[in-house]
Design a protein around this motif. Structure first.
Motif, PDB file in Angstrom:
ATOM      1  N   MET A 166      38.848  39.341  34.741  1.00  0.00           N
ATOM      2  CA  MET A 166      37.553  39.378  35.037  1.00  0.00           C
ATOM      3  C   MET A 166      37.507  40.703  36.008  1.00  0.00           C
ATOM      4  SD  MET A 166      35.439  36.915  38.263  1.00  0.00           S
ATOM      5  CE  MET A 166      34.965  35.823  36.894  1.00  0.00           C
ATOM      6  N   ALA A 167      38.441  41.110  36.627  1.00  0.00           N
ATOM      7  CA  ALA A 167      38.391  42.309  37.539  1.00  0.00           C
ATOM      8  C   ALA A 167      38.341  43.444  36.727  1.00  0.00           C
ATOM      9  CB  ALA A 167      39.747  42.411  38.559  1.00  0.00           C
ATOM     10  N   LYS A 168      39.162  43.492  35.653  1.00  0.00           N
ATOM     11  CA  LYS A 168      39.215  44.585  34.487  1.00  0.00           C
ATOM     12  C   LYS A 168      37.649  44.418  33.763  1.00  0.00           C
ATOM     13  CE  LYS A 168      41.469  46.204  30.375  1.00  0.00           C
ATOM     14  NZ  LYS A 168      42.421  46.069  29.678  1.00  0.00           N
ATOM     15  N   ALA A 169      37.257  43.451  33.714  1.00  0.00           N
ATOM     16  CA  ALA A 169      35.810  43.396  32.878  1.00  0.00           C
ATOM     17  C   ALA A 169      34.519  43.982  33.770  1.00  0.00           C
ATOM     18  CB  ALA A 169      35.296  41.984  32.481  1.00  0.00           C
ATOM     19  N   LEU A 170      34.797  43.848  35.095  1.00  0.00           N
ATOM     20  CA  LEU A 170      33.790  44.176  35.966  1.00  0.00           C
ATOM     21  C   LEU A 170      34.136  45.560  36.820  1.00  0.00           C
ATOM     22  CD1 LEU A 170      33.301  40.703  38.205  1.00  0.00           C
ATOM     23  CD2 LEU A 170      32.195  41.549  36.091  1.00  0.00           C
ATOM     24  N   GLY A 171      35.365  46.192  36.457  1.00  0.00           N
ATOM     25  CA  GLY A 171      35.664  47.414  36.979  1.00  0.00           C
ATOM     26  C   GLY A 171      35.803  47.386  38.421  1.00  0.00           C
ATOM     27  N   ILE A 172      36.514  46.269  38.957  1.00  0.00           N
ATOM     28  CA  ILE A 172      36.944  46.161  40.392  1.00  0.00           C
ATOM     29  C   ILE A 172      38.384  45.498  40.506  1.00  0.00           C
ATOM     30  CG2 ILE A 172      34.537  45.634  41.192  1.00  0.00           C
ATOM     31  CD1 ILE A 172      35.224  42.653  41.291  1.00  0.00           C
ATOM     32  N   SER A 173      38.876  45.608  41.577  1.00  0.00           N
ATOM     33  CA  SER A 173      40.347  45.190  41.862  1.00  0.00           C
ATOM     34  C   SER A 173      40.534  43.687  41.757  1.00  0.00           C
ATOM     35  CB  SER A 173      40.865  45.821  43.076  1.00  0.00           C
ATOM     36  OG  SER A 173      40.447  45.200  44.125  1.00  0.00           O
ATOM     37  N   ALA A 174      41.458  43.326  41.433  1.00  0.00           N
ATOM     38  CA  ALA A 174      41.763  41.988  41.663  1.00  0.00           C
ATOM     39  C   ALA A 174      41.663  41.325  42.788  1.00  0.00           C
ATOM     40  CB  ALA A 174      43.087  41.607  40.865  1.00  0.00           C
ATOM     41  N   SER A 175      42.095  41.980  43.701  1.00  0.00           N
ATOM     42  CA  SER A 175      42.097  41.474  45.198  1.00  0.00           C
ATOM     43  C   SER A 175      40.574  41.324  45.533  1.00  0.00           C
ATOM     44  CB  SER A 175      42.778  42.602  46.246  1.00  0.00           C
ATOM     45  OG  SER A 175      42.159  43.740  46.208  1.00  0.00           O
ATOM     46  N   TYR A 176      39.843  42.155  45.273  1.00  0.00           N
ATOM     47  CA  TYR A 176      38.076  41.888  45.662  1.00  0.00           C
ATOM     48  C   TYR A 176      37.414  40.685  44.943  1.00  0.00           C
ATOM     49  CZ  TYR A 176      33.640  43.643  46.704  1.00  0.00           C
ATOM     50  OH  TYR A 176      32.268  43.688  47.173  1.00  0.00           O
ATOM     51  N   VAL A 177      38.074  40.563  43.663  1.00  0.00           N
ATOM     52  CA  VAL A 177      37.658  39.341  43.166  1.00  0.00           C
ATOM     53  C   VAL A 177      38.169  38.314  44.021  1.00  0.00           C
ATOM     54  CG1 VAL A 177      37.892  37.759  41.071  1.00  0.00           C
ATOM     55  CG2 VAL A 177      37.445  40.292  40.833  1.00  0.00           C
ATOM     56  N   ASN A 178      39.293  38.170  44.378  1.00  0.00           N
ATOM     57  CA  ASN A 178      39.735  37.308  45.178  1.00  0.00           C
ATOM     58  C   ASN A 178      38.845  36.996  46.417  1.00  0.00           C
ATOM     59  OD1 ASN A 178      41.673  36.231  47.708  1.00  0.00           O
ATOM     60  ND2 ASN A 178      42.026  35.125  46.049  1.00  0.00           N
ATOM     61  N   LEU A 179      38.323  37.963  46.968  1.00  0.00           N
ATOM     62  CA  LEU A 179      37.654  37.880  48.256  1.00  0.00           C
ATOM     63  C   LEU A 179      36.115  37.500  47.902  1.00  0.00           C
ATOM     64  CD1 LEU A 179      38.367  41.488  49.970  1.00  0.00           C
ATOM     65  CD2 LEU A 179      39.074  39.314  50.827  1.00  0.00           C
ATOM     66  N   LEU A 180      35.678  37.783  46.924  1.00  0.00           N
ATOM     67  CA  LEU A 180      34.345  37.200  46.427  1.00  0.00           C
ATOM     68  C   LEU A 180      34.382  35.776  46.156  1.00  0.00           C
ATOM     69  CD1 LEU A 180      33.204  39.779  43.854  1.00  0.00           C
ATOM     70  CD2 LEU A 180      32.415  39.765  45.966  1.00  0.00           C
ATOM     71  N   GLU A 181      35.577  35.386  45.583  1.00  0.00           N
ATOM     72  CA  GLU A 181      35.766  33.972  45.224  1.00  0.00           C
ATOM     73  C   GLU A 181      35.637  33.144  46.525  1.00  0.00           C
ATOM     74  OE1 GLU A 181      39.194  34.212  42.993  1.00  0.00           O
ATOM     75  OE2 GLU A 181      38.091  33.672  41.034  1.00  0.00           O
ATOM     76  N   ASN A 182      36.325  33.726  47.627  1.00  0.00           N
ATOM     77  CA  ASN A 182      36.360  33.065  48.985  1.00  0.00           C
ATOM     78  C   ASN A 182      35.318  33.297  49.794  1.00  0.00           C
ATOM     79  OD1 ASN A 182      39.340  31.505  48.959  1.00  0.00           O
ATOM     80  ND2 ASN A 182      39.731  33.558  47.963  1.00  0.00           N
ATOM     81  N   ASN A 183      34.277  33.692  49.326  1.00  0.00           N
ATOM     82  CA  ASN A 183      32.907  34.042  49.968  1.00  0.00           C
ATOM     83  C   ASN A 183      33.313  34.997  51.169  1.00  0.00           C
ATOM     84  OD1 ASN A 183      30.090  33.539  49.880  1.00  0.00           O
ATOM     85  ND2 ASN A 183      30.338  32.349  51.730  1.00  0.00           N
TER      86      ASN A 183
END
Length: 442
Positions: free
Chosen positions: A1-18
């Motif tokens: 998902m991070a790769k598809a969205l062009g963001i870091s995996a850690s940022y995806v984690n922050l988004l998932e945890n609101n």
């Protein structure tokens, strides 16, 4: 998902945890990468839900454990079912509390909301807008070029030809205590001569809605979540009223006239041959996607200050029981009948609104009924005031804000000179050695 969205995996984690908000750019990438239609996930009533939730947690019950705004938003996003259950439980608590207070007068308490409160919640969840009723109203006339002075006659003809229902105007003494009555056995609508022409027309469209749109009304009622007979009957009436207003004041035409006149409701009422109150009520329903009007709340009170009707498309929290805040100028509008009374108000949470009030007259059919007068208030968030003609004489930067509350029961303004009783939210005892503006002044 991070790769598809062009963001870091850690940022995806922050988004998932609101812990981070989703930016517009990331949201657009999500739609594109996963083929999501934005309308499928848009939470159109989130603002109203958040407003209602914030109002509820002001109750003194939650003083020690009151969640902050990010927590409330997270609850709405991650546990909407829990929020709905919590709100249902709280409303039941409110009903029981009010019933217990009046137990000596009214008998045993009940745990279901009043029909009016239940209907208000249905309209609130739908943002005061019902797409199906709007579409049915737009298909009502065979031609859009209907002369308004012919509508009453055409309605009588439609009722007779399509439904086999006749209309008869009755003397007041022949229809005591009623303005309209439908005799289902004789298939006859009786209208009181006490009704003026706009209201006679409105009552006929209302009856056409009840009879012609029965299946549509049943469908809307079924999905409303109301199961109690009194609530169902009340909702059917209000939905038929909505349909009648949409027929007599077509959406696009009404919105254009409202914008052009800067929401001059006397002018609008004259243009559409309806009452001032009907025009105001219709304005609260202008919430069609892509063609929205100013978001209004509508409040109607009697001379005793009791709230008799309320509709809300804003974040303003309207009193459900008893009277509205006495600092609202809607109460003083009885002193100047049929004149607009404007006011800027501020709620305890610092939200600000522009409110204008005016009296409206009820049908009069006897000498003792000459003062059947009510008052209506219309309000919008203060940023919309420049769009309202009634605010033109005010300088927005210098407008004086009147501090108000929902009602005395939960208002935190301890030194208000209009306080009627000690609020349950105020726990500090009064000073026996000091007399303030009121006896509740701490």
């Amino acid at each position: 998902m991070a790769k598809a969205l062009g963001i870091s995996a850690s940022y995806v984690n922050l988004l998932e945890n609101n812990e981070r908000s989703v930016s517009v750019q990331v949201l657009l990438r999500l739609f594109e990468a996963y083929g999501v239609e934005w309308r499928d996930i848009a939470n159109e009533d989130g603002t109203a839900q958040l407003s209602d939730l914030r109002a509820v947690i002001q109750d003194p019950l939650f003083t020690q454990t009151r969640p902050d705004l990010p927590q409330l938003r997270a609850a709405l996003v991650h546990a909407p079912g829990l929020v709905y259950s919590f709100m249902t439980l709280y409303r039941s608590y409110q009903v029981v509390s009010d019933q217990l207070l009046a137990l000596t007068e009214s008998g045993a308490p009940q745990t279901s909301a009043s029909p009016e409160a239940a209907v208000h919640d249905v309209f609130r969840r739908n943002r005061n807008h019902f797409r199906e009723l709007e579409e049915a109203a737009e298909a009502f006339w065979p031609s859009p070029l209907i002369e308004r002075d012919e509508i009453y006659v055409m309605l009588k003809q439609r009722l007779r030809d399509n439904l086999g229902v006749t209309v008869r105007l009755c003397r007041v003494e022949d229809l005591p205590g009623a303005l309209r009555q439908y005799d289902e056995t004789r298939r006859e609508i009786l209208l009181s001569e006490a009704l003026d022409q706009p209201n006679r027309t409105f009552q006929l469209v209302h009856m056409v809605g009840l009879l012609e749109q029965r299946d549509l009304l049943d469908s809307l009622i079924q999905r409303s979540g109301i199961h109690e007979a009194r609530g169902i009957a009340r909702l059917r009436v209000e939905l038929a009223n909505y349909f009648a207003a949409a027929v007599l004041m077509p959406y696009a035409e009404f919105l254009a006239e409202a914008r052009a006149s800067k929401y001059d409701f006397d002018h609008i009422a004259t243009r559409f041959d309806v009452s001032f109150e009907q025009a105001c009520h219709r304005a609260t329903t202008l919430q069609r996607e892509g063609a929205q009007g100013v978001r209004f709340f509508f409040l109607r009170i009697d001379k005793g200050g009791n709230v008799t009707k309320r509709f809300n498309a804003t974040d303003f929290h309207l009193a459900e029981y008893g009277g509205a805040c006495p600092r609202l100028e809607v109460h003083t509008s009885f002193r100047t009948p049929n004149r607009i009374v404007p006011q800027f108000v501020e709620m305890p949470d610092r939200s600000q609104f522009f409110v204008f009030s005016r009296t409206v007259d009820r049908p009069t059919w006897a000498r003792h009924a000459q003062d059947n007068r009510l008052a209506v208030a219309m309000g919008c968030a203060v940023q919309y005031a420049p769009e309202i003609g009634y605010a033109e004489s005010f300088s927005m930067s210098e407008a004086r804000m009147t501090q108000i509350g929902i009602n005395c029961r939960i208002c935190p303004r301890s030194n208000c000179d209009q306080r009627a009783h000690q609020a349950v939210i105020l726990t500090q005892p009064v000073d026996a050695l000091r007399r303030g503006v009121t006896r509740y002044d701490v």
